[in-house]
Design an enzyme around this catalytic site. Structure first.
Site, PDB file in Angstrom:
ATOM      1  N   VAL A  41      15.576 -12.034 -39.224  1.00 45.13           N
ATOM      2  CA  VAL A  41      15.569 -13.429 -39.662  1.00 45.13           C
ATOM      3  C   VAL A  41      15.797 -13.593 -41.161  1.00 45.13           C
ATOM      4  O   VAL A  41      15.957 -14.713 -41.635  1.00 45.13           O
ATOM      5  CB  VAL A  41      14.247 -14.126 -39.276  1.00 45.13           C
ATOM      6  CG1 VAL A  41      14.120 -14.247 -37.769  1.00 45.13           C
ATOM      7  CG2 VAL A  41      13.041 -13.407 -39.870  1.00 45.13           C
ATOM      8  N   TYR A  42      15.815 -12.506 -41.916  1.00 48.69           N
ATOM      9  CA  TYR A  42      16.008 -12.637 -43.358  1.00 48.69           C
ATOM     10  C   TYR A  42      17.426 -13.120 -43.643  1.00 48.69           C
ATOM     11  O   TYR A  42      18.412 -12.452 -43.311  1.00 48.69           O
ATOM     12  CB  TYR A  42      15.769 -11.303 -44.061  1.00 48.69           C
ATOM     13  CG  TYR A  42      14.334 -10.814 -44.034  1.00 48.69           C
ATOM     14  CD1 TYR A  42      13.283 -11.635 -43.625  1.00 48.69           C
ATOM     15  CD2 TYR A  42      14.025  -9.513 -44.426  1.00 48.69           C
ATOM     16  CE1 TYR A  42      11.971 -11.180 -43.601  1.00 48.69           C
ATOM     17  CE2 TYR A  42      12.708  -9.039 -44.411  1.00 48.69           C
ATOM     18  CZ  TYR A  42      11.696  -9.881 -43.998  1.00 48.69           C
ATOM     19  OH  TYR A  42      10.405  -9.415 -43.982  1.00 48.69           O
ATOM     20  N   GLY A  43      17.509 -14.285 -44.279  1.00 44.01           N
ATOM     21  CA  GLY A  43      18.817 -14.861 -44.552  1.00 44.01           C
ATOM     22  C   GLY A  43      19.601 -15.167 -43.292  1.00 44.01           C
ATOM     23  O   GLY A  43      20.831 -15.128 -43.294  1.00 44.01           O
ATOM     24  N   ASP A  44      18.894 -15.456 -42.207  1.00 43.22           N
ATOM     25  CA  ASP A  44      19.549 -15.687 -40.907  1.00 43.22           C
ATOM     26  C   ASP A  44      20.458 -14.524 -40.512  1.00 43.22           C
ATOM     27  O   ASP A  44      21.523 -14.723 -39.914  1.00 43.22           O
ATOM     28  CB  ASP A  44      20.361 -16.991 -40.928  1.00 43.22           C
ATOM     29  CG  ASP A  44      19.480 -18.228 -40.992  1.00 43.22           C
ATOM     30  OD1 ASP A  44      18.353 -18.178 -40.463  1.00 43.22           O
ATOM     31  OD2 ASP A  44      19.910 -19.237 -41.581  1.00 43.22           O
ATOM     32  N   GLY A  45      20.042 -13.314 -40.849  1.00 50.07           N
ATOM     33  CA  GLY A  45      20.825 -12.126 -40.504  1.00 50.07           C
ATOM     34  C   GLY A  45      21.681 -11.596 -41.634  1.00 50.07           C
ATOM     35  O   GLY A  45      22.167 -10.457 -41.575  1.00 50.07           O
TER      36      GLY A  45
END
Length: 309
Positions: free
Chosen positions: A32-36
């Site tokens: 989920v970091y930076g939406d991938g």
């Protein structure tokens, strides 16, 4: 966490190059970091900076901030997320795969069975949990060790710093008893232990960022300020930065396998890596323990070896 969002690929490359040159091996991220985007940046850099087998890649799955519930530990979601992470990272396996948070709506056995499947399929080498309560972590570790062939829980990634010592009540004793390591996230108290917020909020800081300000705000209060002042005084006496003192303290805590850093620039990372050369004098370590001590009462005091009041 911020790669691909607050840290562009060029700055990320400079950080990774510095980290590898100084002997670093563990790269921790999440789907989920930076939406991938964080995983994608890592994958693009690994192609030309370091052979895959010379780094330990850890990622996580289970948070669903854009879904109809905040956490989804179902077999379908976890394995689907793992496959997407592998594509973005450009690898056919991750060294450590962690469930990012406890999901009370999915049967516990289903979540843990997904970890077993990930290991037996060759996509994951080791498994762990993150942000689980101590009883949830102990239950998972015990369940996984109860039957041959299950993938053991080898790590719990938890917030731990001079500003947040809650895991000392039960989780750290559980780790010692059950044999898993602790990865400390936000060892700098979400950046507050650097001392940068003593006189306000720098415009280039996370506290001044719209999406990160609530994350930092937690520790911009009087108790935290008194701990930061103690760290600053200790750093001044030792001729080092507050950041180095805070990291040296967390590095030497019993049960801590590694501290997870989230530097924004290579310069910040270089400052953090200097902490490896620092050994805190016993009197300073004790003083920091005292000023940041948490309340420990019944029943934790009786079960964790804390001395009587």
């Amino acid at each position: 966490m911020t790669w691909g969002r607050d840290t562009d690929p060029d700055d990320a490359a400079a950080q990774l190059k510095l980290f590898l040159e100084t002997g670093g091996t563990l790269i921790d991220t999440a789907d989920v970091y930076g939406d991938g985007d964080a995983e994608s940046v890592i994958g693009s850099l690994l192609d030309h900076l370091v052979p895959r087998d010379q780094v330990v890649i850890a990622t996580k799955a289970g948070l669903t901030p854009r879904g109809w519930r905040a956490r989804d530990g179902s077999r379908g979601n976890l394995l689907r997320s793992l496959d997407a992470s592998l594509r973005r990272l450009g690898t056919d396996y991750v060294d450590l795969w962690q469930v990012h948070g406890y999901d009370g709506q999915t049967p516990f056995e289903e979540t843990l069975a997904a970890l077993d499947h990930a290991v037996t399929s060759g996509r994951v080498r080791y498994v762990g949990v993150s942000n689980f309560a101590a009883w949830q972590t102990a239950r998972a570790a015990t369940w996984q060790s109860a039957y041959p062939g299950r993938a053991p829980i080898v790590a719990a990634q938890m917030e731990y710093s001079l500003l947040e010592r809650g895991i000392e009540r039960e989780l750290l004793p559980a780790a010692a008893a059950l044999g898993f390591g602790v990865l400390a996230w936000s060892p700098l108290g979400r950046g507050v232990l650097t001392g940068k917020y003593r006189n306000g909020r720098p415009l280039d800081s996370r506290a001044a960022s719209e999406h990160m300000a609530p994350f930092v705000q937690t520790y911009l209060e009087p108790r935290s300020s008194s701990i930061v002042e103690a760290v600053v005084i200790a750093a001044g006496g030792l001729g080092v930065s507050p950041l180095e003192v805070a990291l040296a303290w967390i590095r030497d805590r019993p049960g801590v396998a590694s501290a997870i850093l989230g530097a924004r620039t290579a310069g910040q990372l270089q400052g953090a890596l200097r902490s490896e050369q620092l050994v805190l004098p016993a009197e300073i370590a004790i003083a920091l323990d005292d000023v940041s001590a948490i309340d420990v009462g019944y029943p934790e005091r009786e079960g964790t070896g804390y001395p009587e009041a």
